[in-house]
Design an enzyme around this catalytic site. Structure first.
Site, short mmCIF file in Angstrom:
data_model
loop_
_atom_site.label_atom_id
_atom_site.label_comp_id
_atom_site.label_asym_id
_atom_site.label_seq_id
_atom_site.Cartn_x
_atom_site.Cartn_y
_atom_site.Cartn_z
N SER A 24 -15.35 3.65 -12.27
CA SER A 24 -15.57 3.81 -10.75
C SER A 24 -14.67 3.03 -9.72
CB SER A 24 -17.20 3.56 -10.63
OG SER A 24 -17.87 4.97 -10.87
N LYS A 76 -12.57 4.67 -7.22
CA LYS A 76 -13.33 5.22 -5.93
C LYS A 76 -12.52 4.51 -4.76
CE LYS A 76 -17.73 7.10 -7.42
NZ LYS A 76 -17.70 6.74 -8.85
N SER A 92 -21.66 4.26 -5.40
CA SER A 92 -20.81 4.96 -6.41
C SER A 92 -21.10 6.28 -6.42
CB SER A 92 -21.03 4.20 -7.51
OG SER A 92 -19.75 4.13 -8.61
#
Length: 455
Positions: free
Chosen positions: A109, A112, A294
């Protein structure tokens, strides 16, 4: 009894006045200004320094000392055999520490961060995602047009205390009903148009279990509540567009409009008259949400809107190509290869140094449009995906902003901190061959970040 009470009250007033005279004195002519007594408070108040100290230009940490401590911490067996690290001086971009810093590692993640940078640079901070209702191709027909806003809220979630406040499907239905009644229409057919996005709804590089387990919804341009079945569950519907359409039809009925046809996907006529619309929060706030929580669904939506803005297909492949195009313009594409916007793809590869440089760009005074990326990253021990982290490392609480990343066998952490000497630095610590042992790799990454903050 009344006399005793009066006497005690007078004693209290006299004592309070004496205390005021001996401790705090009001300055004549400035009734709100208080000169405190020289006597220190009985309990000292200790607060952490800010994540972004003023200027962040204190002395650089000693490279030798920092390298020794980080090298030892990187050897933690909980991180496994594939580990990369980079620590940069945010002001100059100098690499203060590197270990496998140029080698691509599965980012999970922390991808991102890449999506957020591309979104802010391409779309701009004030862009909003609109969900609309327009007239259909025949009299008495309307079309619900998805604008790619996964945060659009159904009545069951509209009252939730979330940031940023999402657009409301109920408001859209109410405005639509009002416009129809004003035109003398009380019965309609309702189709839906989710053609803004193209290609598969799940990435070819994703594991099959992501949707069933609730990690993400099938990616469509029309959805409510990020495709969740209910407010209290992460379980996702199989077709978010149809679910949003059904909820909209139900709301229209409550507002006095009879709907005479079932769900039907149809392309809205070009130039069709708009009856109503609702807009999402601005992109800067969506980016903050995507990073703090997230949020996989929102990150995929942002990547597709970058694709649209950059003239690429609004698909997984188009989003990846568009993000690469934006990073190339920024001079930050080296070391970054992504296949999705959320980081769920195990095929993504980002070098630790590239990730740390993107964080530095987000914190730089030269890039004010990217600052929501810094403010959106969770704070150690306090917010988002770092709210439960850093355990006994209390000295790091509030001093570190960072994006987490977790997949099977993958743990990453990328962010920024102001060192004890007042220098703003960015870092990326990444491991993608993590052995079994829930939480151990996260704790090891937390210790690495705390080591940088103490430098």
């Amino acid at each position: 009894m009344a006399l005793v009470t009066l006497v005690l009250l007078q004693i209290f007033v006299v004592a309070a006045g004496a205390h005021l005279i001996t401790s705090d004195v009001l300055v004549e002519g400035e009734p709100e200004t208080i000169v405190a007594s020289a006597e220190p408070p009985p309990v000292p108040v200790i607060t952490a320094g800010p994540v972004l100290a003023a200027g962040g230009n204190g002395p650089l940490p000693a490279k030798g000392t920092l390298a020794g401590r980080l090298t030892e911490a990187l050897g933690d067996p909980a991180l496994g055999g594939s580990v990369g690290a980079a620590v940069l001086d945010a002001e100059t971009g100098a690499l203060l520490f590197g270990s496998g810093a140029a080698t691509g590692i599965t980012p999970a993640s922390t991808t991102k961060v890449v999506t957020a940078v591309a979104s802010m640079a391409s779309l701009g901070p004030d862009t909003r995602l609109s969900t609309r209702v327009v007239r259909g191709s025949s009299p008495g027909s309307i079309v619900l047009v998805g604008g790619g806003d996964p945060t659009l809220a159904s009545p069951r979630t509209a009252g939730s205390a979330v940031y940023p406040r999402p657009a409301s499907l109920s408001v859209l239905a109410s405005r639509t009903a009002r416009a129809l009644k004003a035109a003398g229409v009380t019965k309609v057919t309702v189709a839906y148009d989710d053609s803004l996005y193209t290609g598969p709804r799940t990435a070819a590089t994703w594991k099959p279990g992501y949707v069933p387990e609730g990690s993400v919804a099938p990616v469509t341009a029309l959805m409510i509540d990020e495709g969740r079945v209910s407010r209290s569950s992460d379980q996702r519907v199989s077709d978010p567009s149809r679910a949003a359409h059904a909820a909209f039809v139900s709301l229209l009925s409550k507002y006095g409009i009879k709907v005479s046809a079932s769900a039907r996907r149809a392309k809205a006529p070009a130039g069709a008259q708009e009856l109503a619309r609702v807009d999402s929060a601005p992109v800067y706030a969506l980016v903050e949400r995507a990073l703090t929580l997230s949020d996989n669904d929102l990150s995929e939506a942002l990547a597709r809107h970058v694709a649209i803005k950059e003239g690429e297909p609004a698909s997984f492949d188009g989003g990846a190509a568009a993000v690469g195009k934006v990073l190339t313009r920024l001079g930050a594409a080296k070391g970054v290869r992504v296949f999705d916007g959320s980081g769920l793809s195990p095929k993504n590869r980002i070098a630790p140094e590239a990730l740390a440089r993107l964080v530095a760009a987000a914190a730089s005074p030269a890039n004010p449009a990217l600052h929501p990326i810094a403010s959106g990253m969770p704070v150690a021990g306090f917010s988002g995906t770092l709210g439960h982290r850093f355990g006994k490392l209390h000295s790091a609480y509030g001093l570190i902003r960072a994006k987490t990343g977790t997949l099977d066998g993958v743990n990453t952490l990328a962010g920024m901190t102001t060192t004890r000497s007042g220098r703003l630095v960015t870092f990326a610590f990444m491991a993608d061959k993590v052995p079994p042992g829930w939480g151990k790799a996260e704790a090891a990454l937390d210790r690495l970040a705390a080591t940088v903050a103490a430098g």
